[in-house]
Scaffold this active site. Structure first.
Site, PDB file in Angstrom:
ATOM      1  N   GLY A 110      35.902  51.337  38.801  1.00 10.05           N
ATOM      2  CA  GLY A 110      34.710  52.101  39.128  1.00 10.05           C
ATOM      3  C   GLY A 110      34.968  53.090  40.254  1.00 10.05           C
ATOM      4  N   GLY A 111      33.941  53.336  41.042  1.00 11.35           N
ATOM      5  CA  GLY A 111      34.071  54.277  42.147  1.00 11.35           C
ATOM      6  C   GLY A 111      35.104  53.850  43.171  1.00 11.35           C
ATOM      7  N   GLY A 154      60.962  82.908  39.376  1.00 16.09           N
ATOM      8  CA  GLY A 154      59.925  82.465  40.293  1.00 16.09           C
ATOM      9  C   GLY A 154      60.184  81.081  40.832  1.00 16.09           C
ATOM     10  N   ALA A 155      60.873  80.247  40.049  1.00 14.63           N
ATOM     11  CA  ALA A 155      61.180  78.893  40.505  1.00 14.63           C
ATOM     12  C   ALA A 155      62.110  78.937  41.719  1.00 14.63           C
ATOM     13  CB  ALA A 155      61.820  78.092  39.373  1.00 14.63           C
TER      14      ALA A 155
END
Length: 504
Positions: free
Chosen positions: A152-153, A389-390
């Site tokens: 759950g939370g 870009g890497a």
């Protein structure tokens, strides 16, 4: 009173041992230095008439290897370890003290979630815990050890901490359990498939370490803590270190581990273990996004974070998961004054529609933010290749690295020769094909020309993007020298702003 304590522990042992699990107190004593645990608010939430003392959570202070830590341990033997108003108040009180004392928080989580009988009061306590965890983030290290259910939370508590450790067969994390999933969607799924330790370690990246059992989980937590400062106000830890001929001999053999052929894979973990003190490297998220490696080690006794490409997995390319994994790790190191050593062997970003649709632009940009905003010492070594870009995002000089070096045979370019020839010499190749000439031979010749002219460190040296070329056997002493030179590095004054706005 003592007899009640004994009864409570016996009841806890009866509940936990038959499941192959330790009690909350057994876990605490196995984790911390012997005799160092000092419990606080022990009797809060107790009910002597119902024959138990205390609440569903144990809180206190202890030492691990002589260092002070704050401990939270949920006790499943008391109302399933569920969280109510008393449990939440105890946890919040301890967290406040840990923040004031500037010491790490280690949480041992084994709970049925919010106490249903207390309704929204229990939920409100979770909200306050989430807020307090966020306040402590980046100030003191926070480690969560999941040794049972977390549903759950409640799952967002550990998700907000720096590191999550899960045990293979006994820990689970999910927002909605199997019964709810079946009721809502009709899907039948086991707890392991829905939120087991293997899933979160290898697929989702929620967990940072997959432990064989509780003992392994506690051992890993102790090892992890040894590389971390107690707070952001301290420098990275240093260990007693004497010059070790074995370390130097092992580091001198590193060239033998890396094939000259840039397309031939090798194990970068083995390279790292040859370079660092005593060959000891503690991996973080080893099973998740394995194409990039993150972890802690030491150079001449100084704790560092290491980021590296793993050519054994997808050739070491960067993808959405690898980018997020590396960026979170660099961000953590920057928060806690831990230098970052980056070992680069990257052919680029992983191409394809899958990655584009998964948001490689947005999610890959997180890595740029992490390196560009880092103010700790950054040392980068290009081992074999760095394309496109890497190359830029992997701790390049342009991103603010303090020292960048490359091995002599390193390939540094916008892209590899095969792809570049297709673009640069497209017209020539098309004409040769139209004329019936040998396109294969021409392509090979053009690739060799491009490789000689562009795929090398020369341009990077000329424009100052590299501080020099080093032989492989010089890698360890070069890193050590760079770390010494940057030891006195001071963080620059920040431009006033409320916050950066990275692409989360």
């Amino acid at each position: 009173m003592e007899s009640l304590h004994r009864k409570a522990e016996e009841r806890a042992q009866a509940t936990q041992h038959k499941k192959g699990k330790k009690t909350a107190r057994e876990r605490i004593h196995a984790l911390v230095d012997e005799g160092s645990f000092q419990e606080i608010q022990r009797f809060a939430g107790g009910n002597i008439d119902e024959d138990y003392l205390g609440s569903g959570v144990i809180t206190g202070f202890a030492e691990i290897s002589g260092r002070a830590v704050a401990i939270i341990a949920q006790d499943f033997s008391v109302q399933g370890g569920t969280l109510g108003e008393v449990e939440g108040s105890k946890m919040l009180h301890l967290m406040d003290q840990a923040i004031d004392l500037r010491i790490p928080i280690i949480s041992l989580l084994d709970s049925g979630g919010a106490r249903i009988q207390e309704g929204v009061a229990a939920l409100a306590q979770y909200g306050q815990i989430f807020k307090k965890t966020s306040e402590a983030s980046g100030l003191i290290p926070q480690i969560s050890i999941i040794v049972g259910p977390c549903a759950g939370g409640a799952v967002y508590g550990p998700a907000l901490t720096d590191f999550v450790i899960m045990t293979k067969d006994s820990s689970f994390m999910f927002v909605t359990g199997p019964e709810v999933v079946k009721a809502v969607t009709g899907e039948q799924v086991t707890s392991a498939d829905l939120g087991g330790a293997v899933l979160h370690s290898a697929t989702t990246g929620v967990a940072h370490y997959l432990a064989e059992d509780e003992e392994d989980a506690l051992d890993y937590a102790r090892s992890l803590l040894s590389y971390l400062p107690s707070s952001a106000e301290e420098d990275a830890p240093t260990f007693a270190y004497q010059t070790n001929p074995e370390d130097d001999s092992r580091a001198a053999q590193v060239a033998d581990l890396v094939p000259v052929n840039s397309k031939q894979p090798y194990d970068m973990v083995e390279v790292i273990e040859h370079l660092v003190d005593h060959g000891e490297f503690l991996q973080i998220q080893e099973l998740f996004a394995a194409n990039v490696i993150t972890g802690f080690a030491a150079f001449q006794g100084r704790s560092v974070g290491i980021v590296a490409n793993q050519s054994l997995v997808d050739a070491g390319t960067l993808d959405v998961n690898a980018s997020e994994k590396a960026s979170r790790f660099v961000q953590f190191c920057n928060a806690f004054n831990i230098p970052v050593v980056t070992l680069v062997d990257v052919p680029g970003y992983r191409p394809g529609t899958e990655q584009e649709r998964a948001g490689i632009i947005r999610r890959g940009a997180k890595m740029i933010t992490a390196y560009a905003t880092a103010t700790v010492p950054l040392v980068t070594i290009i081992v074999r290749k760095a394309y496109g870009g890497a190359y830029i995002v992997m701790g390049s000089k342009a991103m603010g690295a303090d020292f960048n070096f490359a091995w002599p045979g390193a390939e540094i370019a916008v892209m590899g020769s095969e792809g570049a020839v297709n673009i640069v010499y497209r017209k020539e190749l098309k004409q040769l094909q139209a004329d019936g000439d040998d396109v294969t031979a021409a392509r090979q010749r053009l690739e060799e020309i491009y490789s000689t002219q562009a795929v090398n460190p020369n341009l990077s040296l000329q424009i100052g993007a590299l501080d020099g070329l080093i032989s492989p056997e010089q890698t360890r002493p070069t890193i050590i020298s760079a770390l010494k030179l940057t030891q006195a590095k001071r963080r620059p004054q920040k431009i006033y702003r409320h916050s950066t706005n990275p692409p989360l």
